[in-house]
Motif scaffolding. Structure first.
Motif, mmCIF file in Angstrom:
data_model
loop_
_atom_site.group_PDB
_atom_site.id
_atom_site.type_symbol
_atom_site.label_atom_id
_atom_site.label_comp_id
_atom_site.label_asym_id
_atom_site.label_seq_id
_atom_site.Cartn_x
_atom_site.Cartn_y
_atom_site.Cartn_z
ATOM 1 N N ALA B 54 54.539 -64.007 38.038
ATOM 2 C CA ALA B 54 55.080 -65.341 37.755
ATOM 3 C C ALA B 54 56.558 -65.290 37.373
ATOM 4 N N LYS B 55 57.009 -64.119 36.868
ATOM 5 C CA LYS B 55 58.413 -63.990 36.447
ATOM 6 C C LYS B 55 59.371 -64.093 37.637
ATOM 7 N N PHE B 56 58.830 -63.925 38.852
ATOM 8 C CA PHE B 56 59.699 -64.025 40.031
ATOM 9 C C PHE B 56 59.939 -65.469 40.456
ATOM 10 N N GLN B 57 59.274 -66.391 39.776
ATOM 11 C CA GLN B 57 59.506 -67.812 39.996
ATOM 12 C C GLN B 57 59.851 -68.393 38.625
ATOM 13 N N LYS B 58 59.919 -69.683 38.497
ATOM 14 C CA LYS B 58 60.191 -70.257 37.179
ATOM 15 C C LYS B 58 58.938 -70.056 36.307
ATOM 16 N N PHE B 59 59.010 -69.101 35.366
ATOM 17 C CA PHE B 59 57.837 -68.723 34.579
ATOM 18 C C PHE B 59 57.443 -69.815 33.587
ATOM 19 N N GLU B 60 56.165 -70.218 33.660
ATOM 20 C CA GLU B 60 55.638 -71.128 32.629
ATOM 21 C C GLU B 60 54.260 -70.622 32.253
ATOM 22 N N LEU B 61 54.110 -70.216 31.001
ATOM 23 C CA LEU B 61 52.846 -69.596 30.585
ATOM 24 C C LEU B 61 51.651 -70.508 30.863
ATOM 25 N N ALA B 62 51.841 -71.807 30.573
ATOM 26 C CA ALA B 62 50.713 -72.737 30.748
ATOM 27 C C ALA B 62 50.214 -72.752 32.196
ATOM 28 N N LYS B 63 51.140 -72.499 33.112
ATOM 29 C CA LYS B 63 50.754 -72.537 34.525
ATOM 30 C C LYS B 63 49.995 -71.300 34.975
ATOM 31 N N VAL B 64 50.185 -70.179 34.280
ATOM 32 C CA VAL B 64 49.529 -68.948 34.740
ATOM 33 C C VAL B 64 48.412 -68.458 33.829
ATOM 34 N N LEU B 65 48.355 -69.003 32.615
ATOM 35 C CA LEU B 65 47.373 -68.479 31.664
ATOM 36 C C LEU B 65 45.929 -68.595 32.172
ATOM 37 N N PRO B 66 45.498 -69.784 32.642
ATOM 38 C CA PRO B 66 44.103 -69.858 33.121
ATOM 39 C C PRO B 66 43.841 -68.861 34.257
ATOM 40 N N LEU B 67 44.844 -68.701 35.126
ATOM 41 C CA LEU B 67 44.699 -67.775 36.247
ATOM 42 C C LEU B 67 44.565 -66.338 35.761
ATOM 43 N N ALA B 68 45.408 -65.953 34.796
ATOM 44 C CA ALA B 68 45.372 -64.587 34.271
ATOM 45 C C ALA B 68 44.012 -64.303 33.631
ATOM 46 N N VAL B 69 43.502 -65.276 32.882
ATOM 47 C CA VAL B 69 42.181 -65.114 32.259
ATOM 48 C C VAL B 69 41.111 -65.016 33.357
ATOM 49 N N ALA B 70 41.217 -65.886 34.372
ATOM 50 C CA ALA B 70 40.218 -65.899 35.453
ATOM 51 C C ALA B 70 40.172 -64.559 36.177
ATOM 52 N N LEU B 71 41.342 -63.979 36.444
ATOM 53 C CA LEU B 71 41.372 -62.705 37.164
ATOM 54 C C LEU B 71 40.690 -61.599 36.373
ATOM 55 N N GLU B 72 40.913 -61.591 35.044
ATOM 56 C CA GLU B 72 40.250 -60.566 34.233
ATOM 57 C C GLU B 72 38.735 -60.818 34.194
ATOM 58 N N LEU B 73 38.341 -62.084 34.162
ATOM 59 C CA LEU B 73 36.902 -62.409 34.160
ATOM 60 C C LEU B 73 36.235 -61.923 35.449
ATOM 61 N N ILE B 74 36.899 -62.140 36.582
ATOM 62 C CA ILE B 74 36.322 -61.685 37.857
ATOM 63 C C ILE B 74 36.165 -60.163 37.830
ATOM 64 N N HIS B 75 37.195 -59.500 37.306
ATOM 65 C CA HIS B 75 37.134 -58.037 37.208
ATOM 66 C C HIS B 75 35.989 -57.600 36.293
ATOM 67 N N MET B 76 35.893 -58.227 35.128
ATOM 68 C CA MET B 76 34.819 -57.867 34.193
ATOM 69 C C MET B 76 33.447 -58.116 34.812
ATOM 70 N N ALA B 77 33.315 -59.238 35.513
ATOM 71 C CA ALA B 77 32.038 -59.566 36.158
ATOM 72 C C ALA B 77 31.654 -58.466 37.142
ATOM 73 N N SER B 78 32.648 -57.992 37.900
ATOM 74 C CA SER B 78 32.324 -56.970 38.891
ATOM 75 C C SER B 78 31.934 -55.655 38.215
ATOM 76 N N LEU B 79 32.560 -55.350 37.084
ATOM 77 C CA LEU B 79 32.179 -54.128 36.359
ATOM 78 C C LEU B 79 30.741 -54.211 35.860
ATOM 79 N N VAL B 80 30.382 -55.370 35.306
ATOM 80 C CA VAL B 80 29.027 -55.513 34.764
ATOM 81 C C VAL B 80 28.006 -55.409 35.900
ATOM 82 N N HIS B 81 28.317 -56.005 37.037
ATOM 83 C CA HIS B 81 27.399 -55.919 38.178
ATOM 84 C C HIS B 81 27.325 -54.492 38.725
ATOM 85 N N ASP B 82 28.460 -53.797 38.719
ATOM 86 C CA ASP B 82 28.425 -52.401 39.183
ATOM 87 C C ASP B 82 27.498 -51.567 38.316
ATOM 88 N N ASP B 83 27.490 -51.872 37.032
ATOM 89 C CA ASP B 83 26.683 -51.059 36.123
ATOM 90 C C ASP B 83 25.194 -51.153 36.442
#
Lengths: 321, 321
Positions: B54-83
């Motif tokens: 996001a720093k390569f464009q006009k950075f606004e935390l509010a605009k990327v925060l839900p996305l950043a959380v969502a990406l980690e959730l998808i990753h965590m979900a895949s780890l739990v399923h892998d287990d």
């Protein structure tokens, strides 16, 4: 196909083709497992509701087809994931994915079908309500499943716990199906909200009937061994009533709480539930939800589909499979 | 936190808080399992990439925060399923959800975290590319996992099979993280496409390094027993090379194909892989992906974050955990 779905048989064929197209991949295992699931059949209730719902607005198959396929995929995904927990090795008279391929494959196939539904839902980018309702519903479906596991073998759960669970496990996805067909065709709130409430109420009745059938059905019609819930410690409506009114309550509690029940013990527990009026009381509750569902239809335009939905509500209450 | 992430430490704290908020529910079991997962930590690489991107464009935390959380959730979900598939009972040095709560809970918790990510992604209804990329990525992640299972214990798989798999299992989600932060802030294609390719290449290098570490790391640093892939019959890059160049190939094949290996047999197989140059060749491939990643950065504006991303690429290649 259910006779009730006669008027939408061509559209349902398109849904069936859509489902088969979605699971075509170059992975043999993926195609094999998904085809196994499709061939195992199912009532296709959710796609049918999407189609019926759309009839209350200007019906266009192209506008609802991806949605109808997506709703069935979400449902199939949840069934495959349930099987990971479930001890039953058959569903709809056929071996489950878990029984043939194991837990790992089941987990990933379920997630795969669910992810495929997201690709279809992404097509509705102009109607954000669709992805909002379905993401909310998906979260709540998991909450319902997790509550079911955490309350298993817990005889102190209330009717409130039970309704909380079946709303999430079952009713919300049926509510979404009944609502979103109309939404996809551009219907206003005064159309899609009564449809949603109709779906919610038949969904509740549907799950209660399912829970009753698990105790009273003939195995050949049910497609899986009866007493499955009892074996897994899932306390459903008939059992909650039986725990409140059975004369041999202590014995029933003992049987329910036993983790590895023999076939005779399952049969004994089922007999106790069947012989104390709990089944009739449960059917009574299902009937109340059906009446509520039919009352919601009155707010909708008087088209032939409204009669079909009314009959569909009745069917939910009397079905034997 | 990695030193590399120093410049975005406040934003990463906001992500951490966001993750904790998301899993607050009135279900004790859900909160407990999710909190266990959050406390187990992780590098938070995907949210960090979202923020850097996001720093390569006009950075606004509010605009990327839900996305950043969502990406980690998808990753965590895949780890739990892998287990569910994985035989390992620890990850990041802590017992897995499966080890404590079993397969059923793991399946539903994984789906729950994934569904929660959809609610966050639904907020980006004005930027359809985000849900398109993430639904496509989710489908492909499942394809990768399923391919991994269907090719397990199959010594005839090619480099092509391996790259197909790790692209889907790992690289595409990292590519999406590196791309979508910029997309969420309104960046044009000439910004977000090089970022995506950067992410893809470090993702490939990341997984290759992971697969190498599973054969050479110290258990205390890895947080799980080494040789896990070998035990499960997962044929990774070092093993593909070893099967091509090991002098005692027949013995290696015999060990790899054995389903229940003793600890001595795992150790013997690891020694064979380590002593034939396969590890060095694998590191060489990882390095090539890192060079490609760094080359992509040249197309981007020369801001300090570009240097950080270059260092992040180097880190992926030399990490020991």
């Amino acid at each position: 196909m259910l006779e009730l779905f006669h008027d939408i048989r061509d559209e349902l064929k398109a849904v069936e083709n859509g489902l088969r197209e979605v699971v075509q991949t170059n992975s043999q295992l993926l195609t094999e497992t998904s085809t196994h699931l499709l061939n195992a059949g199912g009532k296709r209730l959710r796609p049918a509701l999407v189609l019926f719902s759309a009839k209350f607005q200007k019906f266009e198959l192209a506008k609802v087809l991806p949605l109808a396929v997506a709703l069935e995929l979400i449902h199939m995904a949840s069934l495959v994931h349930d099987d990971v927990v479930d001890a039953s090795l058959t569903r709809r008279g056929k071996p489950t994915v878990k029984a043939i391929w194991g837990n790992g494959i089941s987990t990933h196939i379920g997630s795969y079908l669910f992810a495929k539904s997201l690709m279809l839902i992404a097509e509705y980018k102009d109607i954000p309500l669709i992805s909002e309702v379905l993401s909310d519903t998906s979260v709540k479906m998991c909450e319902g499943e997790i509550q079911q596991i955490s309350f298993s073998f817990d005889i102190h759960q209330s009717l409130k716990n039970y309704f909380y669970r079946i709303k999430r496990k079952t009713a919300l996805l049926i509510a979404a199906s009944a609502q979103l067909g109309a939404v996809a065709c551009g219907a206003p709130r005064q159309i899609h909200l009564p449809l949603r409430r109709y779906g919610y109420n038949i969904g509740m009745a549907f799950q209660i009937t399912d829970d009753i059938l698990d105790m009273v059905a003939e195995q050949s019609k049910l497609g899986k061994p009866i007493g499955g819930d009892l074996r897994q410690g899932i306390i459903t409506l008939p059992l909650i009533y039986a725990l409140a009114c059975c004369e041999k309550r202590d014995r029933l509690v003992e049987l329910v709480c036993k983790v590895d029940k023999s076939e005779d013990e399952v049969k004994e527990a089922l007999d106790l539930v069947r012989n104390c009026g709990a089944i009739d009381r449960s059917f009574e509750i299902a009937r109340k939800f059906i009446l509520k569902a039919k009352a919601e239809l009155k707010a909708l335009p008087d088209i032939p589909t409204r009669v079909t939905l009314s009959m569909a509500a009745d069917f939910v209450g009397i079905r034997k499979f």
